[in-house]
Design an enzyme around this catalytic site. Structure first.
Site, PDB file in Angstrom:
ATOM      1  N   HIS A 307      -8.261 -10.828  -3.547  1.00 34.08           N
ATOM      2  CA  HIS A 307      -6.979 -11.431  -3.188  1.00 34.08           C
ATOM      3  C   HIS A 307      -7.208 -12.892  -2.882  1.00 34.08           C
ATOM      4  CE1 HIS A 307      -3.098 -11.999  -1.227  1.00 34.08           C
ATOM      5  NE2 HIS A 307      -2.736 -10.897  -1.836  1.00 34.08           N
ATOM      6  N   ASP A 364      -2.282  -3.169  -4.577  1.00 32.91           N
ATOM      7  CA  ASP A 364      -2.097  -2.463  -5.845  1.00 32.91           C
ATOM      8  C   ASP A 364      -3.123  -1.370  -6.091  1.00 32.91           C
ATOM      9  OD1 ASP A 364       0.160  -3.833  -6.886  1.00 32.91           O
ATOM     10  OD2 ASP A 364      -1.110  -5.592  -7.110  1.00 32.91           O
TER      11      ASP A 364
HETATM   12  N1  ACO Z   1     -13.318  -7.873  -9.808  1.00 35.97           N
HETATM   13  C1  ACO Z   1     -14.515  -8.501  -9.975  1.00 35.97           C
HETATM   14  N2  ACO Z   1     -14.759  -9.759  -9.557  1.00 35.97           N
HETATM   15  C2  ACO Z   1     -13.753 -10.416  -8.949  1.00 35.97           C
HETATM   16  C3  ACO Z   1     -12.500  -9.830  -8.740  1.00 35.97           C
HETATM   17  C4  ACO Z   1     -12.301  -8.512  -9.195  1.00 35.97           C
HETATM   18  N3  ACO Z   1     -11.110  -7.900  -9.028  1.00 35.97           N
HETATM   19  N4  ACO Z   1     -11.685 -10.705  -8.111  1.00 35.97           N
HETATM   20  C5  ACO Z   1     -12.417 -11.805  -7.933  1.00 35.97           C
HETATM   21  N5  ACO Z   1     -13.666 -11.643  -8.430  1.00 35.97           N
HETATM   22  C6  ACO Z   1     -14.775 -12.607  -8.373  1.00 35.97           C
HETATM   23  C7  ACO Z   1     -14.515 -13.775  -9.323  1.00 35.97           C
HETATM   24  O1  ACO Z   1     -15.034 -13.518 -10.603  1.00 35.97           O
HETATM   25  C8  ACO Z   1     -15.232 -14.884  -8.591  1.00 35.97           C
HETATM   26  O2  ACO Z   1     -16.620 -14.707  -8.806  1.00 35.97           O
HETATM   27  P1  ACO Z   1     -17.596 -16.008  -8.915  1.00 35.97           P
HETATM   28  O3  ACO Z   1     -17.530 -16.647  -7.562  1.00 35.97           O
HETATM   29  O4  ACO Z   1     -18.924 -15.435  -9.259  1.00 35.97           O
HETATM   30  O5  ACO Z   1     -17.019 -16.871 -10.012  1.00 35.97           O
HETATM   31  C9  ACO Z   1     -14.966 -14.586  -7.114  1.00 35.97           C
HETATM   32  O6  ACO Z   1     -14.769 -13.171  -7.064  1.00 35.97           O
HETATM   33  C10 ACO Z   1     -13.749 -15.309  -6.545  1.00 35.97           C
HETATM   34  O7  ACO Z   1     -12.629 -14.968  -7.316  1.00 35.97           O
HETATM   35  P2  ACO Z   1     -11.460 -15.945  -7.699  1.00 35.97           P
HETATM   36  O8  ACO Z   1     -11.082 -15.704  -9.136  1.00 35.97           O
HETATM   37  O9  ACO Z   1     -11.764 -17.336  -7.306  1.00 35.97           O
HETATM   38  O10 ACO Z   1     -10.309 -15.415  -6.773  1.00 35.97           O
HETATM   39  P3  ACO Z   1      -8.797 -15.863  -6.858  1.00 35.97           P
HETATM   40  O11 ACO Z   1      -8.359 -16.076  -5.467  1.00 35.97           O
HETATM   41  O12 ACO Z   1      -8.572 -16.980  -7.804  1.00 35.97           O
HETATM   42  O13 ACO Z   1      -8.068 -14.593  -7.516  1.00 35.97           O
HETATM   43  C11 ACO Z   1      -7.105 -12.472  -7.777  1.00 35.97           C
HETATM   44  C12 ACO Z   1      -7.464 -13.589  -6.791  1.00 35.97           C
HETATM   45  C13 ACO Z   1      -6.283 -13.036  -8.943  1.00 35.97           C
HETATM   46  C14 ACO Z   1      -6.232 -11.462  -7.054  1.00 35.97           C
HETATM   47  C15 ACO Z   1      -8.421 -11.813  -8.287  1.00 35.97           C
HETATM   48  O14 ACO Z   1      -9.150 -11.284  -7.212  1.00 35.97           O
HETATM   49  C16 ACO Z   1      -8.155 -10.747  -9.336  1.00 35.97           C
HETATM   50  O15 ACO Z   1      -8.015 -11.070 -10.518  1.00 35.97           O
HETATM   51  N6  ACO Z   1      -8.080  -9.443  -8.914  1.00 35.97           N
HETATM   52  C17 ACO Z   1      -7.782  -8.381  -9.835  1.00 35.97           C
HETATM   53  C18 ACO Z   1      -6.279  -8.338 -10.137  1.00 35.97           C
HETATM   54  C19 ACO Z   1      -5.471  -7.839  -8.966  1.00 35.97           C
HETATM   55  O16 ACO Z   1      -5.792  -6.820  -8.355  1.00 35.97           O
HETATM   56  N7  ACO Z   1      -4.361  -8.546  -8.694  1.00 35.97           N
HETATM   57  C20 ACO Z   1      -3.423  -8.179  -7.639  1.00 35.97           C
HETATM   58  C21 ACO Z   1      -3.505  -9.127  -6.477  1.00 35.97           C
HETATM   59  S1  ACO Z   1      -2.417  -8.649  -5.184  1.00 35.97           S
HETATM   60  C22 ACO Z   1      -0.900  -9.084  -5.736  1.00 35.97           C
HETATM   61  O17 ACO Z   1      -0.688 -10.033  -6.448  1.00 35.97           O
HETATM   62  C23 ACO Z   1       0.208  -8.268  -5.393  1.00 35.97           C
END
Ligand code: ACO
Length: 429
Positions: A307, A364
């Protein structure tokens, strides 16, 4: 605490006020930065940018706290109802009985839609996604209430109470119609005697000679699902609603844009993506280990995890996780996807990749399993989120519309394209 912050650029320094929120969140007010210095701030994805001040919802992502108008999500989910949450978000206080009764009556009576609206559904080709239909129909709904959707702030605000009740009530009807249209089923008219969530289930699942009866208390579970999705400060869809509203667009147009923003798999579409992920894991015979390795190598995302704001357990995921067991037990059902989800969660919470990045289940992760148990088909999952999020979008629209001297939201950019060059006629290229 510092009252100002200084930004040093070369040999010049600029001083800006520090703003402190109710919960001690701090921000540097750089509104004058460009006019003072010629510089702008750059913050791809807005992770460090406060786009507004707001009185509606507070999230402390580090501690896993979520409060609406000061009330914790734990308290609200324990003791309140979705309808009460709607009022609280929109009007800022828990309702007094007389006001609440009047509002509920408005919502109850307003569930039907104009008969002509049915014809719009016939214009969508088979297999149209219900999120596309919902977004279109919410905008179309505004055309049936031209007096509430004038794009004149003052007039739209004068009719705000009615417009809010219309949207909260009819979003369910429009959503159920999208579902039934896709299956060639007759539309089911709302009933005045049913509660909010029961009425939605009735419009989805009743048949002309076979009325849906809520013998398992599914309406109650759905009510809690809606309540938990009601608002979540400046997420992608709510920011979109505020952005659209900032240009003066009416409430119907603004929430319609919110639905489109919610659709994506990184936002509200994640509840669908989680089930697809769990089904793929089940069908491939993986116990989750291979999938976790793929997520760690960056080949896939663990949907329903991570998140932008929460760096701790999303409190909504905790409540939904517990609720999943209760819903399945009340139905006397078991879902192997729940076992896979629990295994994934446990493995991830003990794995350094997820621990070091502070990746926890979000809202979710379990919601799709609950919706599936209630009998909601997968293509409707994000629509369910949209019904729940409606009061949050409405409350945020109101905040923008009521702001004195509110500015249009118009970020800047750093242009990285070609510099000025001479046009070459086609025969010389
Ligand atoms: N699975 C694996 N790795 C992940 C995940 C994940 N779900 N989420 C983040 N990471 C990793 C990224 O690859 C990144 O790794 P790095 O530092 O080695 O590059 C690190 O964790 C930080 O992630 P960011 O992409 O910078 O996090 P951001 O805040 O931009 O994104 C998001 C948040 C979009 C929710 C992301 O965690 C994601 O895509 N999750 C999966 C989709 C999801 O569940 N979305 C619902 C969110 S809740 C809502 O909107 C209602």
């Amino acid at each position: 605490m510092e009252k100002t912050a200084t930004i040093q650029i070369g040999d010049r320094s600029y001083e800006y006020p520090v703003i402190v929120g109710t919960e001690n969140e701090k921000a540097i007010d750089i509104r004058k930065l460009r006019s003072d210095s010629g510089y702008i701030s750059y913050d791809d994805g807005y992770a460090n940018t406060g786009s507004c001040t707001s009185d509606i919802t507070y999230v402390d992502g580090e501690k896993g706290i979520l409060r609406h108008r000061g009330y914790s999500i734990e308290q609200l989910s324990e003791s309140s109802s979705f309808m009460e949450m709607v009022w609280l978000l929109i009007y800022g206080e828990l309702p007094r009985k007389a006001d609440f009764d009047e509002f509920r009556e408005k919502v109850r009576r307003g569930a039907h839609v104009h008969e002509d609206l049915k014809h719009h559904y016939l214009g969508f080709p088979p297999r149209s996604h219900p999120m596309a239909i919902l977004s279109s129909m919410l905008n179309a709904l505004g055309c049936y209430y031209p007096e509430m959707a004038t794009n004149n702030r003052e007039t739209d605000l004068e009719r705000f109470d009615e417009a809010a009740a219309v949207l909260v009530s009819k979003v369910r009807t429009l959503a159920a119609m999208a579902y039934r249209n896709d299956r060639g089923l007759p539309y089911i008219y709302p009933r005045k005697d049913l509660r909010y969530s029961e009425n939605f289930l009735h419009m989805m699942f009743s048949e002309p000679y076979n009325e849906f009866t809520d013998i398992h208390g599914l309406g109650h579970a759905l009510d809690l699902f809606f309540l938990l999705h009601a608002d979540h400060e400046q997420n992608c869809s709510t920011s979109t609603v505020r952005m659209v509203a900032s240009g003066g667009a009416n409430l119907f147009a603004s929430v319609s844009a919110g639905v489109s923003a919610l659709w994506g798999p990184l936002h509200g579409g994640a509840n669908t993506a989680v089930i697809q992920m769990l089904e793929e894991i089940r069908d491939s015979g993986d116990d989750g280990t291979r999938f976790i390795e793929m997520a760690k190598s960056g080949k896939s995302l663990m949907m329903g995890f991570g998140h932008r704001v929460y760096k701790n357990y999303d409190p909504r995921a905790k409540i939904l996780g517990n609720m999943t067991d209760k819903v399945l037990a009340s139905l006397g059902k078991k879902d192997p996807l729940l076992d896979i989800a629990r295994r994934l969660e446990e493995a991830a919470l003990n794995d350094d990749y997820f621990i070091s990045r502070k990746l926890y289940p979000n809202v979710d992760f379990y919601s799709g399993i609950i919706l599936k148990a209630i009998g909601i088909p997968m293509e409707m999952f994000t629509v369910m989120f949209a019904i729940g999020r409606m009061p949050g979008w409405i409350a945020n629209w109101k905040e923008i519309a009521e702001a004195p001297k509110g500015k249009i939201h118009r970020p800047r950019q750093i242009y990285m394209g070609k510099s000025e060059r001479d046009y070459i006629p086609i025969e010389n290229r």
